[in-house]
Structures are given as C-alpha cells and as structure tokens.
Design a protein around this motif. Structure first.
Motif, PDB file in Angstrom:
ATOM      1  N   UNK A  38       0.831  -1.215   0.000  1.00 45.85           N
ATOM      2  CA  UNK A  38       0.000   0.000   0.000  1.00 45.85           C
ATOM      3  C   UNK A  38       0.866   1.266   0.000  1.00 45.85           C
ATOM      4  N   UNK A  39       0.235   2.398  -0.203  1.00 51.95           N
ATOM      5  CA  UNK A  39       0.937   3.683  -0.209  1.00 51.95           C
ATOM      6  C   UNK A  39       1.761   3.855   1.073  1.00 51.95           C
ATOM      7  N   UNK A  40       2.990   4.374   0.963  1.00 51.32           N
ATOM      8  CA  UNK A  40       3.798   4.621   2.166  1.00 51.32           C
ATOM      9  C   UNK A  40       3.076   5.553   3.148  1.00 51.32           C
ATOM     10  N   UNK A  41       2.176   6.365   2.634  1.00 53.81           N
ATOM     11  CA  UNK A  41       1.437   7.287   3.516  1.00 53.81           C
ATOM     12  C   UNK A  41       0.515   6.527   4.471  1.00 53.81           C
ATOM     13  N   UNK A  42       0.132   5.312   4.065  1.00 57.18           N
ATOM     14  CA  UNK A  42      -0.732   4.473   4.907  1.00 57.18           C
ATOM     15  C   UNK A  42       0.024   4.073   6.174  1.00 57.18           C
ATOM     16  N   UNK A  43       1.275   3.685   5.978  1.00 51.39           N
ATOM     17  CA  UNK A  43       2.124   3.297   7.102  1.00 51.39           C
ATOM     18  C   UNK A  43       2.263   4.428   8.114  1.00 51.39           C
ATOM     19  N   UNK A  44       2.550   5.616   7.604  1.00 46.11           N
ATOM     20  CA  UNK A  44       2.731   6.782   8.482  1.00 46.11           C
ATOM     21  C   UNK A  44       1.445   7.057   9.256  1.00 46.11           C
ATOM     22  N   UNK A  45       0.321   6.999   8.540  1.00 41.90           N
ATOM     23  CA  UNK A  45      -0.964   7.298   9.188  1.00 41.90           C
ATOM     24  C   UNK A  45      -1.262   6.273  10.285  1.00 41.90           C
ATOM     25  N   UNK A  46      -0.912   5.017  10.038  1.00 40.00           N
ATOM     26  CA  UNK A  46      -1.179   3.979  11.042  1.00 40.00           C
ATOM     27  C   UNK A  46      -0.326   4.194  12.277  1.00 40.00           C
ATOM     28  N   UNK A  47       0.941   4.542  12.036  1.00 38.77           N
ATOM     29  CA  UNK A  47       1.834   4.792  13.185  1.00 38.77           C
ATOM     30  C   UNK A  47       1.278   5.926  14.038  1.00 38.77           C
ATOM     31  N   UNK A  48       0.837   6.979  13.374  1.00 42.85           N
ATOM     32  CA  UNK A  48       0.314   8.126  14.120  1.00 42.85           C
ATOM     33  C   UNK A  48      -0.966   7.789  14.875  1.00 42.85           C
ATOM     34  N   UNK A  49      -1.698   6.793  14.384  1.00 39.54           N
ATOM     35  CA  UNK A  49      -2.981   6.465  15.022  1.00 39.54           C
ATOM     36  C   UNK A  49      -2.820   5.519  16.214  1.00 39.54           C
ATOM     37  N   UNK A  50      -1.683   4.823  16.262  1.00 36.96           N
ATOM     38  CA  UNK A  50      -1.506   3.867  17.379  1.00 36.96           C
ATOM     39  C   UNK A  50      -0.888   4.586  18.575  1.00 36.96           C
ATOM     40  N   UNK A  51      -1.630   5.491  19.124  1.00 42.41           N
ATOM     41  CA  UNK A  51      -1.130   6.264  20.261  1.00 42.41           C
ATOM     42  C   UNK A  51      -2.170   6.249  21.371  1.00 42.41           C
ATOM     43  N   UNK A  52      -2.046   7.208  22.231  1.00 40.29           N
ATOM     44  CA  UNK A  52      -2.925   7.368  23.375  1.00 40.29           C
ATOM     45  C   UNK A  52      -4.411   7.264  22.998  1.00 40.29           C
ATOM     46  N   UNK A  53      -4.730   7.722  21.812  1.00 41.09           N
ATOM     47  CA  UNK A  53      -6.135   7.798  21.402  1.00 41.09           C
ATOM     48  C   UNK A  53      -6.800   6.426  21.317  1.00 41.09           C
ATOM     49  N   UNK A  54      -5.988   5.368  21.248  1.00 42.28           N
ATOM     50  CA  UNK A  54      -6.585   4.026  21.119  1.00 42.28           C
ATOM     51  C   UNK A  54      -7.435   3.626  22.324  1.00 42.28           C
ATOM     52  N   UNK A  55      -7.282   4.324  23.429  1.00 43.39           N
ATOM     53  CA  UNK A  55      -8.121   3.996  24.580  1.00 43.39           C
ATOM     54  C   UNK A  55      -9.573   4.446  24.351  1.00 43.39           C
ATOM     55  N   UNK A  56      -9.743   5.330  23.357  1.00 47.08           N
ATOM     56  CA  UNK A  56     -11.091   5.853  23.064  1.00 47.08           C
ATOM     57  C   UNK A  56     -11.747   5.077  21.928  1.00 47.08           C
ATOM     58  N   UNK A  57     -13.055   4.931  21.970  1.00 45.92           N
ATOM     59  CA  UNK A  57     -13.779   4.328  20.850  1.00 45.92           C
ATOM     60  C   UNK A  57     -13.578   5.178  19.609  1.00 45.92           C
ATOM     61  N   UNK A  58     -13.661   4.542  18.440  1.00 47.23           N
ATOM     62  CA  UNK A  58     -13.556   5.344  17.204  1.00 47.23           C
ATOM     63  C   UNK A  58     -14.885   6.061  16.923  1.00 47.23           C
ATOM     64  N   UNK A  59     -14.867   6.915  15.911  1.00 50.23           N
ATOM     65  CA  UNK A  59     -16.104   7.614  15.537  1.00 50.23           C
ATOM     66  C   UNK A  59     -17.105   6.607  14.955  1.00 50.23           C
ATOM     67  N   UNK A  60     -18.312   6.528  15.507  1.00 50.47           N
ATOM     68  CA  UNK A  60     -19.294   5.577  14.952  1.00 50.47           C
ATOM     69  C   UNK A  60     -19.770   5.996  13.564  1.00 50.47           C
ATOM     70  N   UNK A  61     -19.607   7.269  13.232  1.00 49.82           N
ATOM     71  CA  UNK A  61     -20.076   7.733  11.920  1.00 49.82           C
ATOM     72  C   UNK A  61     -18.946   7.850  10.896  1.00 49.82           C
ATOM     73  N   UNK A  62     -17.735   7.510  11.295  1.00 49.73           N
ATOM     74  CA  UNK A  62     -16.567   7.432  10.402  1.00 49.73           C
ATOM     75  C   UNK A  62     -16.441   8.686   9.524  1.00 49.73           C
ATOM     76  N   UNK A  63     -16.647   9.844  10.137  1.00 51.89           N
ATOM     77  CA  UNK A  63     -16.785  11.068   9.347  1.00 51.89           C
ATOM     78  C   UNK A  63     -15.589  11.427   8.473  1.00 51.89           C
TER      79      UNK A  63
END
Ligand code: PMP
Length: 355
Positions: A38-63
């Motif tokens: 996949x695009x290298x940008x996908x990797x970067x985005x995933x790394x940035x998302x695996x942080x403190x925020x994972x303790x929170x539920x995601x957006x149910x409306x996937x806005x």
C-alpha cells in the motif's frame, strides 16, 4: 448440527474463501490481492494512530474517512457508507434492501458470497444464466421481484458490462435496489457512480482491498442516495456501532487521499494484465477480455484442475472452482512482472507435459 443452533445458524451455508497459505516460497495468485504494497502514507498514518487515542472508541459515523471518499468520488458525505470490507457492506445491504420472501436476481456465474447472504437472510434468489460469451444479458434482469445484484466487472469472469447496459437494468427496476459491486472497478473503463445522481435505486459498492492494496485492512464502502445510506446505517447501528477501528480509519483515509499512488499501481497491473493475456493466448488458452486484476482462462486440452494442482505442487496458487459451470476455467490474479515470469515458467512446463 447442534440443537443449540438457531434456525438461521442451521440454514447458513458459509462462504469458502480462497486458501490463505503463507510462506517464503508461496506465490499467491489466488485471491485477487494487489501484489504491491500500500501507499507509504498508509504506514505513516497507522503509526500516528496507534497512540494514546486508542483507549477511546472510534467515531461511529466514520466522518473523516467518509469525507475523504466523498471528495474523491465527487459526492457528499451523506452519500457514503463505510464498512469492515465490502463483504460487510454487502451483508448489510442485503439486510437493508432485500426482503425475505421476494425473489432477487444475480448472475449464475458471479461472486459466490451472494447466495450465502441470501440463504442466511431467507431471501429467495434466481441465478440468471450468463450468455455463451460470459456477458450479462441486461433484459434478463428487468422487472425483478425483489432487487438485483451483480459485480461490474463480474467475478470470476473479469468481464465488464458497459454503463449504458447497466443503466437499463437500473431503469427497469425502479421500485427495487440494484446493487453494483464494483470491487474491481479501478481496473475497468468506467464506474456506475455517475448514475447515483440520476437514480435513487442504485447502490455502488467499492473496496480498498484491490486497487489500494489493503485487503488486510478490511475497509469497503457504498455510495448511493442519502436515504439508502441511512438504511445501511440503521442496520449497522443495530449490529455494531464501531465497525471501523481508529487505525483502519486513519490508514484508509491516507490511502484514499493518495490518488497518484493508486493510479500508479493500477496502471502497472493493467500493463501486466495485457502481457499475461498475450502469453496465455500464445499457450493456446482462451482468455476472457479482462477489466479486473485477474484473468479467467481455459485451455482446449489440459484440464483446469490439472493445471491448478500441478502449479500448487510447486507452491503457486491460482483459483480453481470445482463446479459444473466453472470447472474448465482457472482464475489467475495478476502479480508483479517478476511473479508472472515465475508463473509462466511453471505453466509452460505443465502444458508441454500434459498436452
Ligand atoms: N466483491 C467481489 C466481487 C469480490 O471479488 C470481493 C473479494 N473477494 C469482494 C466483493 C469483497 O472484498 P472485500 O471484503 O475485501 O472488500
């Protein structure tokens, strides 16, 4: 059968996916995955998302992801529904728009998940024969009792139905939903998306699994008029509010936005598809005109099953469907140029030994 199963669990006839064998010497040309990363940008985005925020539920409306898809496809966010792979979007769509007891139609040679959903949800179905050249005859889908679904391009045939013919099917079913499963559309000449603005009964379903090389991420989406999208959300929110996790949402948004990279991948795969088709024809195969990332072919003298088994012995997986209608054909996913070289070395040997 267990006495504890509900009637739904009892009547289920689960889908059998292509083999997922992993190993250093396995060449996987059997489940229409993208051979490129996949695009290298996908990797970067995933790394940035695996942080403190994972303790929170995601957006149910996937806005944010719906907004990115809407922008890319020239619709509004209200026209977009996102699911955990297009398989889930398909399942929800069957639940939302097809009625138990009302006969739906799909081609007799098509994605084998459709009869699985129909059986599970108690929706009767008619498997409409393709023509001898494996094309869909639009008239045979007119005036259905309960709705229509077909992939365009079709799978496993790889054959594309021109948009003007797709439109006649939508036009002739205005009281029911016509679902166009566009899993492979980025390898084809046109999408039915433009028809969403003209007809309120068309639902176009696409995926990030093929052209965006993200089969492992599980993200698919549907585009249709906002009333249809609301119907899908009603089903989703009655099953699971959070079908798209935070990491998947970030990765999918990055992939959708990197249109240049997607274009690069599809261009390469289409080029390889042209040369694969030619090489198969040189070996005497009959190859259907493909608008997907796979080809569907038959050999006049060597049985499909023999080719499939002998390739498998060498660690090369292709798809063979042991059914009455499909047992003469093999389906080969387009790999990289290198992978296809390896495939043809093995194939040439098998054909010359078995002819
Ligand atoms: N539709 C068709 C026609 C397919 O071939 C596939 C892939 N098996 C899918 C839908 C499902 O794709 P995904 O769930 O990976 O989005």
């Amino acid at each position: 059968m267990s006495k504890f199963w509900s009637s739904m669990a009892k009547r289920a006839k689960p889908y059998v996916p292509g083999e997922q064998v992993e190993g250093p010497n396995i060449l996987k040309l059997n489940t229409n995955e993208n051979p490129y990363p996949p695009s290298p940008k996908v990797n970067d985005a995933m790394k940035n998302a695996t942080n403190h925020a994972l303790r929170l539920y995601p957006s149910p409306t996937v806005d944010s992801l719906r907004e990115a898809i809407a922008q890319e496809q020239g619709v509004t966010k209200d026209h977009v529904f996102v699911g955990n792979g297009s398989d889930e979007v398909l399942a929800f769509s069957f639940m939302a728009f097809f009625e138990p007891g009302k006969m739906i139609r799909f081609p007799n040679i098509t994605y084998s998940f459709y009869p699985v959903y129909a059986t599970l949800f108690d929706i009767p179905f008619e498997e409409v024969p393709l023509q001898d050249d494996f094309t869909i005859l639009p008239e045979s889908f007119f005036q259905s009792e309960g709705g229509v679904i077909f992939p365009n391009p079709n799978a496993p045939t790889s054959v594309f139905l021109p948009l003007e013919k797709v439109e006649t099917i939508i036009e002739q079913n205005q009281d029911h939903v016509v679902m166009i499963d566009e899993a492979y559309v980025d390898f084809a000449s046109a999408s039915a998306l433009s028809l969403v603005h003209t007809y309120d009964n068309v639902l176009v379903i696409q995926t990030l699994s093929k052209s965006r090389a993200l089969a492992g991420l599980r993200v698919g989406y549907a585009i249709g008029n906002p009333e249809l999208i609301e119907g899908l959300s009603r089903i989703k929110d009655s099953v699971n509010s959070y079908t798209i996790d935070r990491v998947a949402m970030a990765a999918a948004t990055a992939a959708i936005k990197d249109e240049t990279y997607t274009k690069e991948l599809t261009t390469k795969i289409i080029q390889t598809r042209t040369s694969v088709t030619k090489q198969l024809e040189d070996l005497n195969f009959e190859v259907l005109p493909s608008q997907t990332n796979f080809v569907f072919a038959t050999h006049p003298s060597v049985p499909a099953q023999v080719i499939y088994e002998q390739l498998k012995e060498q660690g090369i997986l292709i798809r063979f469907f042991n059914t009455e209608l499909l047992h003469n054909h093999i389906r080969i996913t387009i790999g990289t140029e290198e992978e296809m070289k390896q495939f043809f070395t093995a194939l040439k040997d098998i054909i010359s030994k078995n002819i």
